[in-house]
Design an enzyme around this catalytic site. Structure first.
Site, PDB file in Angstrom:
ATOM      1  N   TYR A 122       1.017  -1.067   0.135  1.00  0.00           N
ATOM      2  CA  TYR A 122      -0.045   0.237  -0.032  1.00  0.00           C
ATOM      3  C   TYR A 122       0.979   1.240   0.053  1.00  0.00           C
ATOM      4  CZ  TYR A 122      -3.615  -3.297   1.154  1.00  0.00           C
ATOM      5  OH  TYR A 122      -4.585  -4.344   1.174  1.00  0.00           O
ATOM      6  N   GLU A 123       0.496   2.397  -0.788  1.00  0.00           N
ATOM      7  CA  GLU A 123       1.389   3.534  -0.951  1.00  0.00           C
ATOM      8  C   GLU A 123       1.830   4.365   0.201  1.00  0.00           C
ATOM      9  OE1 GLU A 123      -1.835   5.030  -3.885  1.00  0.00           O
ATOM     10  OE2 GLU A 123      -0.494   6.564  -3.311  1.00  0.00           O
ATOM     11  N   GLY A 124       0.912   4.052   1.204  1.00  0.00           N
ATOM     12  CA  GLY A 124       1.338   5.019   2.460  1.00  0.00           C
ATOM     13  C   GLY A 124       2.771   4.563   3.141  1.00  0.00           C
TER      14      GLY A 124
END
Lengths: 257, 303, 257, 303
Positions: free
Chosen positions: C50-52
């Site tokens: 996930y990009e976070g």
């Protein structure tokens, strides 16, 4: 007056160059001794940073390496090289950097890479390490090395780290954000830089050293003011604290006092 | 339904070293006295590798033995000496013999070159090197660095070519079989090195379970996604140090610097400490339990 | 045959696009449901990022945000955005990325920024987020959105994220390392891309949907093969597992089955 | 001999907000639902700031209330919506009114712009944005990005202008009075934001001692050297979440998205939840002990 060695004199001069509250980049050896001495004397709020990644160190044991585990002890942060030389140093957040040199020229430019011709060097020195990074971006630079005529040259064999380059304005032209060298400490004297010409100038001679000796042991035209004071000797307190920082004489030498 | 397989990337020091071909380019982890790949350097020597090129900020005893054994004679590097103890003795001699070729950079330059490689961009900008001979004097590369006028500020800025080496090699404290890696204490440029190489090898003091890794994802410095091989090598950085595990062996280093000033001294060292012992296990036996125990770190201080 | 909603059909199609062992970048919503479903059916070794900043997630609760605390649970690493979108994505280490779209054109170029004129937009959409980054560098892209004619346009109001741009060779010319869109999943059909022209092509229609309907609900010339198969329905196992992944119906909707 | 002074950078939410002048440029931390500076956004509204420009990857409820109150109408940003719940309602309305101006980037672009600012280089290279309208369509900047032919590869590459904003604002779990900051869970782009601003403010759920920080230097994500102000604000990211401390308040967010579709609904929300409560303490009182307790994180799961 307590007896002291010329090495101790150098460390004390280095220490005195640190102002309270400054962020100081110190390599191992005499510079770090100077920075540590400053912290236990006149500059308790100096913040010491080592390029391996330790920030705001409070180590109690002396480190051999800028990446020494001893430096993690009670550090405020233990990160990496892009942190210290990038975000902090190139970011313009460091006030003072200490450097050594195998050669310097009259503008304080530094060689730590090669002696001899680049194509066939006689000696390979350690290289830049973080030296070029520190010289490019620290607020000001203090140079420390033992005095020898061959180190003060008209032309460097190799320019590793920028001093004042070709003189006034030349750092600015390249966009280097640091102020460049402000002080040279040897075991014989201290030198600073003439504000107008950015050329190196004798600042003080250590007790027992003559201006004439210094002049003869510099291979370029050193600026010599009319009055050259004698460097104040280390105080008893400075010496006591300094020696307690290096009880085994790793940097100060053993029994040579 | 297929079951998830825990990928096991473990391999022995001997086997992983066999995977390095002559002429390989290696991004080399560790910084100064901290976590250098010493056991790997020694095994490269035992396996008589040739023609390597090493990229690193600064390394010391590990590189110097590679130069002595003529395993690696090409370096893109910022610093090469034995800090606090003097110049690197084999390097000094081999340089005089005209055998070693350097491409000199600064520490930050090398770290940014690894960062650029990790980001997969062709270059990284830096404000440093300008005015230095490092920018203009080159040996190994045609494209050592480029200076452009910044299209935003109009001022000169240096661009450094990114490094994406064949291999990235680092030593860490703890790793799981999938390559998830915990590094404690300073990281030097190891996080960037592990992410910039085509094949990444992690040497670790200790292998821990995947469950242990997942218990605290904040401690993972290098996700296993980047890691191809995992090698358990206790005391893998001896005679240097690993924070939290052991301290450097100062008397040994002092002996090294002294003895290797001559070719004869070096050849003797090579035989005694690298070839003669036959393997890393043999080396540990030679050092001896007592000495190793004395080097072990106090868990509070970390050294 | 178990009943299912068109939303469930979409999630199942997304799931089937994931191959075992792949590194998958999934935003929240149906894409992540699809990726999670793949992991519990045919692709147990898929790695979800996930990009976070969370890498190789094994969360048990469904996340609302790509930075949701739920994603830290048993993750292999919890770092930052430069890790996920930089080192992993731009580094070429991600096999598959899921994206949504408000508009796409016949080359699979994507608008998620504005509806209307750029100077005076009618609607401000969420923007690129990591979409442009994913579309530029992921090995291949699966697009998922509900079908409406206004979304399949001849000319985008704004090109946020690159599909195949102007066709063959245009991504390569710009040095984009990712393979671009390979599949479009709507609630009515699946589309893929003609290898030669890189133009979008009908791949299958969902049960009950006619080729004619799709043709009428696409505002450009859709490539339609002679034979268009029907999308295989979700299996009972797929549906059971899918529903257990979203028991509250956050993404699948409540009671609309 | 002078004694070392522990620098105390603590200040109240009210006082630190007073230091933000109208027109200030702010690099804005938090990512998605994670650790956004909500309490700070609300206090900016209470103090009726105007003309701010915000730089961030993506933010949600926090930015939308700033747009609603017309405190900030200029953004250099990648993502703006309420994830999983829909478009940001105030943003949608104010855009139709022609009041909001965007400079659009991608998430990685913004993160690299902060990294470039932290490194103090004028730009960062990126392989993305090429082919996108983001590269060519600009509103706020003349120098939104530049495409050059890479001097190493000859291929096109985009250069993004670095961000060095007047203020950098992040929310963290724990900080000491000197600003040494621990962040747990994902970091988003907060590490870069804290290092790129002229003045950096850390809001934290908890203030811990300097001794506690120095007990584990590996956990310090942001050294105090970068930090100018430290503000203790428990539940400072409500109605969003802070890993290890509390979960998001989903019913509140759903109510927000629903109610603020109209200007009247927004004005009511503004009065009820921001202005009427008078302060962050007032807000916590309104939310109520019971609700706050229900949101508190399970220490093992972290949410």
């Amino acid at each position: 007056m307590t007896e002291y060695t010329s090495t101790e004199m150098m460390a004390v001069c280095g220490s005195r160059a640190v102002r309270d509250g400054e962020r100081v980049f110190a390599g191992t050896g005499l510079p770090v001794l100077g920075a540590l001495l400053a912290k236990v004397t006149h500059a308790p709020n100096a913040v010491i940073i080592y390029e391996g990644g330790n920030v705001d160190c409070q180590n109690t044991d002396l480190a051999l390496s800028v990446a020494d585990s001893r430096l993690c002890y009670k550090a405020a942060a233990s990160i990496g090289l892009i942190e210290t030389l990038g975000f902090l140093m190139m970011g313009g957040r460091v006030d003072l950097g200490f450097l050594g040199a195998a050669q310097i020229d009259e503008y304080g430019n530094i060689n730590t890479s090669y002696i001899g011709e680049f194509e066939s060097p006689t000696v390979r020195l350690p290289g830049s390490g973080g030296g070029n990074d520190i010289a490019s971006s620290a607020g000001r630079i203090v140079l420390m090395f033992t005095h020898a005529a061959r180190k003060f040259v008209k032309k460097l064999d190799y320019l590793t780290s920028p001093g004042h380059l070709q003189g006034p304005g030349s750092r600015e032209k390249l966009g280097l954000i640091g102020g460049g060298p402000s002080l040279v400490v040897t075991d014989k004297c201290q030198m600073d830089f003439d504000e107008k010409t950015k050329r190196i100038r004798l600042k003080s001679v250590h007790p027992g050293v003559t201006v004439e000796w210094v002049k003869e042991n510099v291979m370029f035209n050193l600026i010599i003011p009319d009055k050259v004071p004698t460097t104040p000797e280390p105080t008893a307190q400075e010496l006591e604290k300094l020696r307690s920082l290096d009880p085994q004489g790793i940097y100060l030498g053993k029994g040579q006092r | 339904m297929p079951e998830p397989v825990v990928e096991d990337k473990r391999i022995s020091l001997k086997e992983v070293t066999k995977k390095i071909p002559n002429g390989a380019h290696i991004a080399w982890g560790g910084f100064g006295y901290q976590r250098p790949p010493e056991a790997f350097a020694m095994e490269l020597i035992r396996q008589k590798k040739r023609g390597l090129r090493i990229y690193t900020c600064g390394s010391e005893h590990d590189l110097d033995i590679l130069v002595g054994a003529e395993v690696c004679l090409e370096f893109e590097v910022a610093f090469f000496a034995i800090e606090a103890l003097g110049l690197a003795p084999n390097l000094r001699r081999r340089t005089k013999e005209g055998k070693v070729r350097f491409e000199d950079y600064s520490n930050l330059s090398m770290a940014l070159r690894f960062l650029g490689g990790a980001l997969n961009v062709p270059f990284m900008p830096i404000r440093h090197l300008l005015g230095s001979d490092m920018l203009t004097k080159a040996r190994l590369r045609k494209d050592k660095a480029k200076v452009i006028d910044c299209p935003f500020t109009g001022k000169p800025i240096a661009l450094l070519p990114s490094v994406q080496a064949d291999f990235g090699v680092i030593c860490a404290q703890r790793v799981d079989p999938e390559g998830n890696t915990q590094i404690f204490g300073i990281k030097g440029e190891d996080n960037e090195i592990a992410r910039c190489a085509k094949t990444t090898i992690v040497f670790a003091e200790e292998i821990i379970s995947n469950e242990e890794i997942r218990r605290n994802p904040d401690l993972t410095m290098i996700p296993g996604l980047y890691v191809d091989y995992v090698v358990e090598v206790p005391f893998g950085s001896w005679p240097m140090q690993v924070y939290g595990y052991y301290d450097y062996d100062l008397p040994h280093l002092q002996m090294y610097v002294q003895q290797c000033r001559t070719e004869e001294g070096w050849q003797e060292y090579l035989e005694d400490w690298i070839l003669g012992v036959g393997s890393h296990e043999g080396l540990l036996k030679k050092i001896g339990e007592k000495r190793l125990k004395a080097l072990r770190a106090d868990k509070v201080r970390g050294y």
